[in-house]
Each structure stands twice: as C-alpha cells, then as structure tokens.
Motif scaffolding. Structure first.
Motif, PDB file in Angstrom:
ATOM      1  N   SER B  97       0.856  -1.188   0.000  1.00 19.66           N
ATOM      2  CA  SER B  97       0.000   0.000   0.000  1.00 19.66           C
ATOM      3  C   SER B  97       0.892   1.239   0.000  1.00 19.66           C
ATOM      4  O   SER B  97       1.626   1.471   0.966  1.00 19.66           O
ATOM      5  CB  SER B  97      -0.881  -0.003   1.248  1.00 19.66           C
ATOM      6  OG  SER B  97      -1.282   1.305   1.565  1.00 19.66           O
ATOM      7  N   GLY B  99       0.228   4.332   0.449  1.00 21.28           N
ATOM      8  CA  GLY B  99      -0.075   5.238   1.564  1.00 21.28           C
ATOM      9  C   GLY B  99       0.580   4.785   2.855  1.00 21.28           C
ATOM     10  O   GLY B  99       1.118   5.584   3.609  1.00 21.28           O
ATOM     11  N   ARG B 100       0.539   3.472   3.097  1.00 21.22           N
ATOM     12  CA  ARG B 100       1.132   2.932   4.324  1.00 21.22           C
ATOM     13  C   ARG B 100       2.659   2.989   4.245  1.00 21.22           C
ATOM     14  O   ARG B 100       3.343   3.308   5.213  1.00 21.22           O
ATOM     15  CB  ARG B 100       0.664   1.497   4.527  1.00 21.22           C
ATOM     16  CG  ARG B 100       0.814   1.033   5.947  1.00 21.22           C
ATOM     17  CD  ARG B 100       0.238  -0.342   6.145  1.00 21.22           C
ATOM     18  NE  ARG B 100      -1.176  -0.421   5.782  1.00 21.22           N
ATOM     19  CZ  ARG B 100      -1.917  -1.508   5.923  1.00 21.22           C
ATOM     20  NH1 ARG B 100      -1.383  -2.602   6.410  1.00 21.22           N
ATOM     21  NH2 ARG B 100      -3.190  -1.521   5.575  1.00 21.22           N
ATOM     22  N   LEU B 102       4.480   5.108   2.618  1.00 21.75           N
ATOM     23  CA  LEU B 102       4.937   6.486   2.826  1.00 21.75           C
ATOM     24  C   LEU B 102       4.871   6.875   4.300  1.00 21.75           C
ATOM     25  O   LEU B 102       5.723   7.610   4.789  1.00 21.75           O
ATOM     26  CB  LEU B 102       4.078   7.454   2.012  1.00 21.75           C
ATOM     27  CG  LEU B 102       4.518   7.661   0.567  1.00 21.75           C
ATOM     28  CD1 LEU B 102       3.490   8.479  -0.183  1.00 21.75           C
ATOM     29  CD2 LEU B 102       5.872   8.351   0.520  1.00 21.75           C
ATOM     30  N   PHE B 103       3.843   6.381   4.994  1.00 25.64           N
ATOM     31  CA  PHE B 103       3.697   6.688   6.416  1.00 25.64           C
ATOM     32  C   PHE B 103       4.957   6.269   7.177  1.00 25.64           C
ATOM     33  O   PHE B 103       5.480   7.019   8.002  1.00 25.64           O
ATOM     34  CB  PHE B 103       2.460   5.970   6.966  1.00 25.64           C
ATOM     35  CG  PHE B 103       2.251   6.127   8.442  1.00 25.64           C
ATOM     36  CD1 PHE B 103       2.009   7.379   9.002  1.00 25.64           C
ATOM     37  CD2 PHE B 103       2.272   5.024   9.290  1.00 25.64           C
ATOM     38  CE1 PHE B 103       1.800   7.530  10.370  1.00 25.64           C
ATOM     39  CE2 PHE B 103       2.062   5.170  10.652  1.00 25.64           C
ATOM     40  CZ  PHE B 103       1.823   6.419  11.186  1.00 25.64           C
ATOM     41  N   TYR B 104       5.453   5.069   6.864  1.00 25.45           N
ATOM     42  CA  TYR B 104       6.641   4.585   7.568  1.00 25.45           C
ATOM     43  C   TYR B 104       7.921   5.182   6.996  1.00 25.45           C
ATOM     44  O   TYR B 104       8.781   5.648   7.721  1.00 25.45           O
ATOM     45  CB  TYR B 104       6.708   3.055   7.492  1.00 25.45           C
ATOM     46  CG  TYR B 104       5.599   2.386   8.255  1.00 25.45           C
ATOM     47  CD1 TYR B 104       5.535   2.489   9.634  1.00 25.45           C
ATOM     48  CD2 TYR B 104       4.611   1.666   7.600  1.00 25.45           C
ATOM     49  CE1 TYR B 104       4.507   1.890  10.350  1.00 25.45           C
ATOM     50  CE2 TYR B 104       3.583   1.068   8.312  1.00 25.45           C
ATOM     51  CZ  TYR B 104       3.533   1.188   9.679  1.00 25.45           C
ATOM     52  OH  TYR B 104       2.519   0.611  10.380  1.00 25.45           O
ATOM     53  N   ARG B 105       8.035   5.151   5.671  1.00 28.06           N
ATOM     54  CA  ARG B 105       9.306   5.530   5.058  1.00 28.06           C
ATOM     55  C   ARG B 105       9.639   7.018   5.220  1.00 28.06           C
ATOM     56  O   ARG B 105      10.803   7.392   5.192  1.00 28.06           O
ATOM     57  CB  ARG B 105       9.306   5.165   3.578  1.00 28.06           C
ATOM     58  CG  ARG B 105       9.493   3.674   3.349  1.00 28.06           C
ATOM     59  CD  ARG B 105       9.279   3.349   1.896  1.00 28.06           C
ATOM     60  NE  ARG B 105       9.459   1.938   1.619  1.00 28.06           N
ATOM     61  CZ  ARG B 105      10.609   1.404   1.217  1.00 28.06           C
ATOM     62  NH1 ARG B 105      11.660   2.155   1.069  1.00 28.06           N
ATOM     63  NH2 ARG B 105      10.682   0.121   0.960  1.00 28.06           N
ATOM     64  N   SER B 106       8.593   7.867   5.335  1.00 28.40           N
ATOM     65  CA  SER B 106       8.917   9.286   5.501  1.00 28.40           C
ATOM     66  C   SER B 106       9.208   9.620   6.971  1.00 28.40           C
ATOM     67  O   SER B 106       9.550  10.748   7.293  1.00 28.40           O
ATOM     68  CB  SER B 106       7.780  10.174   4.970  1.00 28.40           C
ATOM     69  OG  SER B 106       6.627  10.027   5.763  1.00 28.40           O
ATOM     70  N   ARG B 107       9.078   8.628   7.853  1.00 35.62           N
ATOM     71  CA  ARG B 107       9.342   8.896   9.270  1.00 35.62           C
ATOM     72  C   ARG B 107      10.549   8.146   9.821  1.00 35.62           C
ATOM     73  O   ARG B 107      11.164   8.597  10.780  1.00 35.62           O
ATOM     74  CB  ARG B 107       8.110   8.515  10.105  1.00 35.62           C
ATOM     75  CG  ARG B 107       6.993   9.537   9.984  1.00 35.62           C
ATOM     76  CD  ARG B 107       5.685   9.000  10.512  1.00 35.62           C
ATOM     77  NE  ARG B 107       4.645  10.001  10.512  1.00 35.62           N
ATOM     78  CZ  ARG B 107       3.938  10.364   9.454  1.00 35.62           C
ATOM     79  NH1 ARG B 107       4.186   9.809   8.286  1.00 35.62           N
ATOM     80  NH2 ARG B 107       3.009  11.299   9.527  1.00 35.62           N
ATOM     81  N   VAL B 108      10.843   6.989   9.238  1.00 39.15           N
ATOM     82  CA  VAL B 108      11.935   6.163   9.774  1.00 39.15           C
ATOM     83  C   VAL B 108      13.110   6.182   8.797  1.00 39.15           C
ATOM     84  O   VAL B 108      12.979   5.697   7.671  1.00 39.15           O
ATOM     85  CB  VAL B 108      11.459   4.705   9.989  1.00 39.15           C
ATOM     86  CG1 VAL B 108      12.574   3.865  10.574  1.00 39.15           C
ATOM     87  CG2 VAL B 108      10.245   4.681  10.899  1.00 39.15           C
ATOM     88  N   VAL B 255       8.981   4.736  -3.404  1.00 32.75           N
ATOM     89  CA  VAL B 255       7.521   4.752  -3.273  1.00 32.75           C
ATOM     90  C   VAL B 255       6.978   6.080  -3.765  1.00 32.75           C
ATOM     91  O   VAL B 255       7.692   7.050  -3.852  1.00 32.75           O
ATOM     92  CB  VAL B 255       7.070   4.516  -1.815  1.00 32.75           C
ATOM     93  CG1 VAL B 255       7.294   3.091  -1.447  1.00 32.75           C
ATOM     94  CG2 VAL B 255       7.775   5.456  -0.856  1.00 32.75           C
TER      95      VAL B 255
END
Lengths: 299, 255
Positions: B97, B99-100, B102-108, B255
């Motif tokens: 997904s 969206g999911r 990006l949620f992780y990759r843009s933070r970690v 992504v």
C-alpha cells in the motif's frame, strides 16, 4: 540559498521516459509560507513531492533544505487497520523520535476534527477521515516542512473548509507544500504557487501576483440595448484589442492596456449614446492562468 | 533501534491473533502427530475392514517415540511453515500500500530500522510456536511411548527454530522483490519448495535447511544433534544472505 528559504531544489531532474518525470526544476520555498504545486495529471507533482520528502532520489540536481523534519501526507493515507486513531498519531510521533503524550495526541486529533473517533480502529474510516488522520499524524511530529498531496480531495464541503482553515493556521508553525487539483483551494490558502507542466515549471511566484497583476485590462459591460451592435462599434476603436458580445446585453472588451480602457470606455459609450447598466473588470484567477499556461505549453 | 516499531509488531501479533493462531496450530500438530502414530494400527484396521491387508501378511513395525515425533514434524513441515510464511508476509508487505509505505518511510530513516522488527518479531513468534509444538509433542510421546529426554528434544527444536528464522528471511527477500502480498507468499513458498527439493538429493541432504526440523526426532532415534551442524551452517549463511539482499533491495525501492 536565501536567508528565508526553508527548502528548495536546483536543476532537479528525474526522468521516467519522454516527458514523464521532472526536468530541470528550480523551486524555492520560503519559511512559514504555504507553497502550492499545481499541474495537470502526469505533470510530475508526485515525483517532485517524493523527492522533497526524501522517498525518491533525483537523477541529477540537488535539494537544499534547512528543515530537520520533512513529512509527507499522501493523498490516500493508509495505516495498520487494527490501530486506533490515537495509536496511529502516537506511533507517528514515536517513529520520528518526538514522543507525544495523551494530551498532544488528543490535541492533534481535535485539530483535525477526529476527537470523537480517537479510540476507534481506523480500518473502517472513510477516505476523508483517513486524510484527516494523516494530517493529525503529521502535525503531532511538529515538522519543519509538511508536504500535503491533495489534502482536501476526499472531503465533504464542510471538511474541506475545515482542512483549508487548518492549513492557513499551520503556516505559523511550519512551512507547507501543497499539491492540489482544486485550484480554488490553492488560491485560497497558498502564498506562492508553481505550475508544473510536462515535468517543467512554467510559472512560479506569489499567488497574490496572479490575482493582482495590476489593474484589469478587460471588462464586462452590461448595457441597455444590443450588445452585438456595441461590440462592432468598439472593435473599430484603435485602443480595443477584442470586443465580443457574450450575452444579449453584455460585451466582453479587452483593451491594449488598463489606462486605455479606463478612459476609452466612458468616451465610447457617450459617443455612441449607449446607456451603461453595469461595468466590472475581468480579473485573472489561478484557474485562468493555469489554463492559459497549460494550453500554451500543449500547443 | 526504534522501540515503537517493535511494539507495533508485538501489537500486530497480539491484536490480529496471529500469535495465538500459531501457538494453537503448533500445539495441535504436537498433539495430533504422536496420537496418529499411537493409533496407527487401529487406523489401518479401520481402513481395512475386510482384512485384505492383513491377509497379505504385511509386517507393520510397531510405532516408536521416533515415529511419534516424526509424525509431528510431518505436519509442521508443510502446514506450520506455510502459517509462518503467512504471518511473516502480513508484517513484511508494507509496500503493498503506497499510503502505508509512505507513512513509515517518511518517518523512519534507514531500511534496516524499518525491516528488522518486521523480521525479528514474526521469527520470534515462529520459534516460540515451534518450541511449544515440540514440547506438546514430547509430552504426548512420553505419555504414549517411551519418550526421549525433554532437554534433547527441546535442543533439537531450537535447531528447528533456526529453520523458522530462515523461512521468515525468505519471506523478507520475497517482499523485497514484489509489492503484492499474494505474490510474496507465492515466491516464498516456491523458494522453500526448491530448497526442499534440493535437500532431497542424497549428497546434499545433510546440508539442506529443511533437515533442521528433524532436530526434534533425532534424540528419539539415538542420533546426535551434531549431525545437524552442516545444516545449521548452511541455514545461517542463507538466512544472512537473504536478509542482506532483502535490506538492500527494499532500501533501493522507491515509493
């Protein structure tokens, strides 16, 4: 890099084939501003945003950044469906190393209008609710730059207004880069805008400049009498570049410049003895500039 | 190390009931395997009411503790491993997904920080389930047959645990090759089947990762666990290689 620049790019190129991707893009986003990126589908907006967020790498060129934390909220955010809204926000903060307490988590959810859904699992949230949750998950991290891809596209009219108000508020806390197809929204909340067509920036500058490009040099004249007759008479004037009847009693008139129209219109109406009912200037808006720029590039 | 991501994976195992499912399944394998071996004679009699097999004067050897534990492993090898593949795929297909992802990759920052908990926790759950299954199998074997020492069986099960970690590493590698969850499961199963096929060649048998599952059975057969050292070496090397490739490829993914 200018002193008030927060993030910018220089000769950025990332190609995915002919006219797909971005090419030689230069942008400068100033601190505390809301920067809009608009462009037709496939213009390279997502590629540009992804490179700014660090989730894609450029083939050439460079990103200049003073930001410690850049966060990207995609147009369709997605989270583990078994996490509650509050858990998503808390996880988001923990992942960036800025743990948030219950009060901060609740505050972030409150700001996006999801306070009542804080303890509900997000798996059954609507697209609009997920977009709000994505925004809350971004806010709680206290980013220096928040990148929003179509933040209001899935929202109902009330939700859209709320999110746009929130973005307007946020400029006090962080720099925002916003991509949207809704040009009215961009015009409403953005300070600066870049128009991307075929992967290239064809216009960049303050939104206010577009709406305020000097005085108008086109006017709508609503008259008592036949508009097509007046249009013929006006078209013969040397200071008129275009005159056409847009309705039975309304003429759209374009002059060589604002001053020529301002003095020429009253004189012409008196000369031809045409009673004037109403007169208003035709103001350029972002949509017309966008259409003009994209059409020009398409040709 | 980002504790939040380890907590997330622990929550995934608990809240989606995958840990419970793994434990129940391996417990069931542990009980059913020895019971099947113990009841083999009765089952054959039920399957042959006319006594035709008996009339052929076939000699069916008496079931032993080794057969009971072997029967347990015959259930674990296909079904248990498939469950582990599914559990690992749930954690490792975050890129399915955008969206999911990006949620992780843009933070970690860094793929290793993102992937390690998604490998470690499912692997830990798989090892735990395998140990519990082996314990249950030993208990039933001890009850129904003359069972081998518990310590030896559990040590053998730990070696089987190395194979479970390998299975999770294969899923990690598969998830770095494709984003689609179903394709990840398919690729992982294919790789494991190929490994099992290669391991069936006589001259490679002792080096094959799948041989490690026999760690539970060897004590009952009186064979030393040191026989599995070549398989342990191969499995550790293959696991490290799969994880290295998985991290490398996942890091290069955009992504």
């Amino acid at each position: 890099m200018s002193t008030d620049e927060m993030i910018g790019v220089e000769e950025l190129t990332r190609s995915y084939g002919e006219n797909t991707g971005i090419f030689d893009v230069d942008l400068s986003v100033r601190r505390g501003r809301v920067f809009g990126v608009v462009g037709p589908n496939g213009a390279g907006k997502t590629t540009l945003l992804s490179i700014l967020a660090g989730t894609r790498a450029p083939a050439s060129g460079r990103v200049r950044s003073r930001a410690q934390r850049v966060l990207f909220c995609p147009d369709v955010p997605d989270f583990e469906p078994w996490l509650t809204a509050a858990e998503v926000v808390e996880l988001s903060a923990r992942m960036v190393g800025a743990p948030a307490g219950p009060a901060e988590v609740a505050g972030a959810l409150e700001r996006v209008g999801l306070a009542e859904a804080a303890d509900r699992r997000n798996g059954r949230f609507s697209r609009g609710m997920r977009q709000r949750l994505g925004l809350a998950a971004g806010l709680v991290c206290r980013p220096d730059v928040l990148i929003l891809d179509e933040p209001a596209s899935g929202l109902d009219p009330r939700g859209r207004v709320d999110v746009l108000d929130l973005i307007t508020d946020l400029r006090r806390e962080c720099t925002i880069i916003l991509a949207s197809h809704l040009l009215g929204d961009v015009q409403r909340v953005c300070d600066d805008v870049a128009v991307l067509v075929g992967g290239r920036v064809v216009h960049q500058g303050p939104v206010a400049d577009i709406a305020d490009q000097g005085r108008p040099n086109a006017w709508y004249l609503r008259i008592r009498g036949r508009a097509d007759r007046l249009a013929e008479l006006l078209a013969a004037e040397d200071w008129v570049t275009r005159a056409s009847a847009v309705e039975e009693d309304c003429v759209l008139l374009e002059a060589v410049d604002a001053a020529a129209g301002e003095s020429g219109i009253p004189r012409a109406l008196v000369e031809h003895d045409v009673p004037l009912v109403a007169l208003h200037g035709h103001q350029e808006d972002l949509e017309s500039v966008f259409l003009s720029l994209t059409n020009r590039t398409d040709r | 190390m980002n504790g939040a991501l380890y907590r997330l994976e622990a929550t995934r195992l608990l809240r989606t009931h995958t840990l419970l499912l793994l434990l129940l399944a391996f417990t069931a394998f542990g009980a059913v395997g020895p019971l099947l071996a113990y009841s083999m004679e009765d089952l054959l009699r039920l399957a042959d009411p006319e006594g035709e097999l008996a009339a052929m004067d076939l000699e069916i050897p008496a079931m032993t503790a080794g057969d009971a534990l072997g029967s347990h492993i015959e259930l674990v090898a296909p079904l248990g491993v498939l469950l582990v593949v599914l559990v690992a795929a749930m954690a490792l297909t975050m890129d399915s997904s955008p969206g999911r992802s990006l949620f992780y990759r843009s933070r970690v920052p860094g793929t290793a920080r993102l992937i390690t908990p998604r490998v470690a926790l499912p692997a830990l759950a798989a090892v735990l389930a395998h140990l519990v299954g082996a314990l249950v199998a030993w208990a039933f074997t001890a009850l129904l047959f003359d069972g081998p020492p518990l310590s030896a069986v559990m040590l053998g099960a730990l070696m089987g645990g190395v194979y479970m970690v390998f299975v999770v590493a294969v899923v990690a590698l598969a998830s770095s090759l494709t984003r689609n969850a179903l394709a990840v499961v398919g690729i992982a199963v294919l790789v494991l089947v190929v490994c099992a096929g290669v391991g069936s060649l006589p001259f490679l048998a002792e080096w094959a990762p799948g041989a490690l599952l026999q760690g539970v059975v060897l004590p009952a057969a009186g064979a030393p666990l040191t026989d599995l050292f070549p398989a342990v070496a191969t499995t550790v090397v293959l696991t490290a290689g799969a994880l290295f490739l998985a991290l490398n490829r996942t890091g290069a993914r955009e992504v």
